[in-house]
Design a protein around this motif. Sequence first.
Motif, PDB file in Angstrom:
ATOM      1  N   UNK A  17      30.477  32.792  43.090  1.00  0.00           N
ATOM      2  CA  UNK A  17      30.595  32.951  41.637  1.00  0.00           C
ATOM      3  C   UNK A  17      30.437  34.427  41.273  1.00  0.00           C
ATOM      4  N   UNK A  28      44.319  34.220  45.838  1.00  0.00           N
ATOM      5  CA  UNK A  28      43.058  34.100  46.564  1.00  0.00           C
ATOM      6  C   UNK A  28      42.920  35.229  47.570  1.00  0.00           C
ATOM      7  N   UNK A  60      32.526  25.820  52.102  1.00  0.00           N
ATOM      8  CA  UNK A  60      32.922  26.319  50.786  1.00  0.00           C
ATOM      9  C   UNK A  60      34.268  25.720  50.366  1.00  0.00           C
ATOM     10  N   UNK A  67      31.672  38.111  42.406  1.00  0.00           N
ATOM     11  CA  UNK A  67      32.510  38.949  43.263  1.00  0.00           C
ATOM     12  C   UNK A  67      33.033  40.132  42.462  1.00  0.00           C
ATOM     13  N   UNK A  68      33.962  40.858  43.050  1.00  0.00           N
ATOM     14  CA  UNK A  68      34.399  42.102  42.425  1.00  0.00           C
ATOM     15  C   UNK A  68      34.867  41.909  40.978  1.00  0.00           C
ATOM     16  N   UNK A  69      35.388  40.696  40.664  1.00  0.00           N
ATOM     17  CA  UNK A  69      35.946  40.475  39.336  1.00  0.00           C
ATOM     18  C   UNK A  69      34.885  40.522  38.236  1.00  0.00           C
ATOM     19  N   UNK A  70      33.670  40.101  38.547  1.00  0.00           N
ATOM     20  CA  UNK A  70      32.650  40.088  37.498  1.00  0.00           C
ATOM     21  C   UNK A  70      31.414  40.892  37.900  1.00  0.00           C
ATOM     22  N   UNK A  81      42.730  38.303  38.699  1.00  0.00           N
ATOM     23  CA  UNK A  81      42.041  38.176  37.406  1.00  0.00           C
ATOM     24  C   UNK A  81      42.502  39.303  36.474  1.00  0.00           C
ATOM     25  N   UNK A  96      40.060  39.477  42.647  1.00  0.00           N
ATOM     26  CA  UNK A  96      39.796  40.260  41.429  1.00  0.00           C
ATOM     27  C   UNK A  96      41.074  40.847  40.828  1.00  0.00           C
ATOM     28  N   UNK A 145      38.677  33.693  44.303  1.00  0.00           N
ATOM     29  CA  UNK A 145      39.699  34.236  43.425  1.00  0.00           C
ATOM     30  C   UNK A 145      39.762  35.753  43.600  1.00  0.00           C
ATOM     31  N   UNK A 195      40.481  26.738  41.086  1.00  0.00           N
ATOM     32  CA  UNK A 195      40.559  28.191  40.902  1.00  0.00           C
ATOM     33  C   UNK A 195      40.726  28.563  39.436  1.00  0.00           C
ATOM     34  N   UNK A 210      37.307  28.582  38.210  1.00  0.00           N
ATOM     35  CA  UNK A 210      36.642  29.836  38.588  1.00  0.00           C
ATOM     36  C   UNK A 210      37.092  30.969  37.666  1.00  0.00           C
ATOM     37  N   UNK A 224      34.871  23.258  47.281  1.00  0.00           N
ATOM     38  CA  UNK A 224      35.699  23.764  46.182  1.00  0.00           C
ATOM     39  C   UNK A 224      36.876  22.841  45.883  1.00  0.00           C
ATOM     40  N   UNK A 225      37.581  22.408  46.929  1.00  0.00           N
ATOM     41  CA  UNK A 225      38.792  21.609  46.716  1.00  0.00           C
ATOM     42  C   UNK A 225      38.548  20.115  46.893  1.00  0.00           C
ATOM     43  N   UNK A 230      35.092  33.714  35.131  1.00  0.00           N
ATOM     44  CA  UNK A 230      35.146  35.178  35.211  1.00  0.00           C
ATOM     45  C   UNK A 230      35.558  35.817  33.882  1.00  0.00           C
TER      46      UNK A 230
END
Lengths: 477, 477
Positions: free
Chosen positions: B372, A27, B249, B374-377, A38, A35, A33, A64, A67, B253-254, A71
């Motif tokens: 949903x 995290x 958040x 972020x940098x990952x997608x 991932x 990047x 999460x 997570x 999530x 989330x949890x 992604x």
Amino acid sequence: MARSTSDPEVAELNAPEIAEDLEDLALSDDYALNPEFVEMVVDAADRGDIARLRELIAALHPADIADLMGFLSSAYREVLAPLLDTDTLADVLSELEGAVREDVLSQVTPEALAEAIGEMESDDAADVVDDLGDEVRGQVLAAMSDVDRASVEASLAYGEETAGRLMQREVVAAPQFWTVGQALDHVRGAGEDLPDLFFDIYVVDPLYKPLGAAQVSRLIKSRLDQPLSEIMEPVTEIPVDMDQEEVAYIFDKYHLISAPVVEAGGRLVGQITVDDIVGVIQEESQEDMLALAGVYDAEKGASIFGVTRSRFWWLLVNLGTAILASSVIGVFQGSIAKLAALAVLNPIAASMGGNAGTQTLTVAVRALATKELNAANLLATVWRETAVGLLNGVAFALVMGLVTLVWFHDPTMAVVAGLAMIINLFAAAVAGILLPLAMEKMGFDPAAATVVFLTTVTDCVGYFSFLGLATLLLLRH
Amino acid sequence: MARSTSDPEVAELNAPEIAEDLEDLALSDDYALNPEFVEMVVDAADRGDIARLRELIAALHPADIADLMGFLSSAYREVLAPLLDTDTLADVLSELEGAVREDVLSQVTPEALAEAIGEMESDDAADVVDDLGDEVRGQVLAAMSDVDRASVEASLAYGEETAGRLMQREVVAAPQFWTVGQALDHVRGAGEDLPDLFFDIYVVDPLYKPLGAAQVSRLIKSRLDQPLSEIMEPVTEIPVDMDQEEVAYIFDKYHLISAPVVEAGGRLVGQITVDDIVGVIQEESQEDMLALAGVYDAEKGASIFGVTRSRFWWLLVNLGTAILASSVIGVFQGSIAKLAALAVLNPIAASMGGNAGTQTLTVAVRALATKELNAANLLATVWRETAVGLLNGVAFALVMGLVTLVWFHDPTMAVVAGLAMIINLFAAAVAGILLPLAMEKMGFDPAAATVVFLTTVTDCVGYFSFLGLATLLLLRH
């Protein structure tokens, strides 16, 4: 001997620390999460390194992992899904939604699914089964135990987005003549048959109708010989067919932690807890916000073509209204041919009307959703919004008149631009407040598609008032 | 003897039933305050019938009294506020917000306020004190007990909208070596010193750092000789300076019910419970939705002039951008003078761009808020949105070309209208996804004012591409 991570003894000593490091890495600071994490999952999957994938997944909370699934592309989900153990799969499936969930569901065997669904709370289980295709659903239901299947089928019998779907069937109930001590003994004895987590013991009459609720924290503060009827508090009963938006409103308004759900005769059939409601509140306010912008549910996790199609229809309706508004300009084509400057100023009043009307509309939609706007303050609200529209109309008439004067050095044109602004900001306010009220009155969602009607009004009135006044005052001769 | 409600015996017999009727009458079927009930309150206040007012108020939950205050004008609030007893006043003040709360606060004596604030949970108490004017605040704090004052001042030391403000300082904590039985004995002994309602007992080390939490429902299911350390579960610690949006958040989330709040050294200083979070989630998603439409907090419960002023600034910025866009049309005034039909079709591509861009923008704002996106997608999302923009651009180019052909019988103009549509829907998608990302990156709220930038882009590009292409392709000669 030099320290090396390949030294088995050192590696073993460090093992818990390494696991800890993965968790830290998973995290970013804002609990989203990471990047890079991932990336690591993608790399391991590309290498086919299953052991590493298991290690990476083990570092994640199910929320997570859900999530992460969002992604990743479908091909990677297909590698990951079979690696989840039953409990984790159950939790991850409960977290997922829309197209991503459907995708993951298609990547797990019916038997693994049946097991995972058996581990879920009844509301989540019903949700997941509902998402399955007809054929797979049959296989999964067949693979489930009789008890689990009966429970899921009972939940599915209630309509979507109702209290019956939202509730869990597992509750703790006690007769009113019990003492605190008897209730505590009962709970300690029942052990695993109880809900995982509960906040209230419902006190019921012999017909299983709720009479009140004893908060668990109150229970453990009380003397053991005290009757439950003395420490119980009144409950707000939720009818099993109540819409989930209504349930969320009641939870928010009265700060409820849990509430008993009753069927038509008043019999207790389940409970809703506040943690289910948090999700509903998020969902409902998202729905309103997205509906105002013309974005619909269908789009969640859909492909590029799916999203394109989903947005196409809203845009098509908007094209229709834009053409309608343009036909208003068409009526004044002769005026524009004589004085092209009109075409330059023409969009301004219309644009301002659209913006002012959207302000009013959004406030009205929110106030209707939170029930701050109803018959008791209807007239006062309509009056306030139209007064605000008129006041800003006058203010911007002055500003716009001045701008026009400076730009085109024509006092009459300045008067025309100013008058059009007053007329259109007034029309925007009236439409902005009355349209959502009318939609609500007619039983439609006041957020959906209302903006289209609104901008049709503000564009047409804006164009008509500006070009009409210009034709009348500037081009009479 | 004829039955009559003026007969004292009959009246007494019916008393509970009458009270019950008032409660039924107070709320309509949808749990909102009944307009007729509000009428009854206004009538009683007009008659100066204090006894009747007390009776009416007694039938209401504090949350409904707060709603009632919102529906009434200040003059009526002034009659009602002094009639509330200390506990009810405390609850009502906790429910109220904005201008209505400030108004009610000004109508109660500092002594009554001090007493009511003493009854509140520490987070609500700090909130109310924060809303007081400097002078009254001094008087109220002076009238409070030393313990209450210290608690409020400690809460106020934390920034607004942080975990420190949101938390209650009252927690139940136990050392890790205690058994379930010892914890239960401690709770039963402490009685009134504990929070009214709690869901977890935090297990702490000798430095008061949280090691885990034992759920109360788990506690009462467990054997009395079981150590707490065996039944406790890991906790998500909330730093005291975390932003409340972030806290919400994490809770969402949890699926947290409560979480320990720790100061910089890791020491437990309070807890946040999910019922506080429900309000925050409502607030934050409302803020996003209203900000997208250019409506700001200042407006809550404000007068007509206050609302007008609050909306004026947003509209002024919009006027600036509308004039900017019109100046693009101004560049092509010569073309329009030659062919007035251009002015008729000109707004359509711009309007479509505004709508399509708003769809993309709204989706991006929500995805950023729920993390949903972020940098990952990031790249995948930007690609998807621009692809959707291009696809719908091509689709609407065909539709618009056809419409133009039928309307103006000019194939070249149809090509111009179609090309302008493709260019502007593509620009709308790029702006709709990149603008909120850029705002977020620069540390601004991606919802606030982004729509202004977006429509500036779509209006300017829409006008420029249509009129520019028309000048180039239709009017070369």
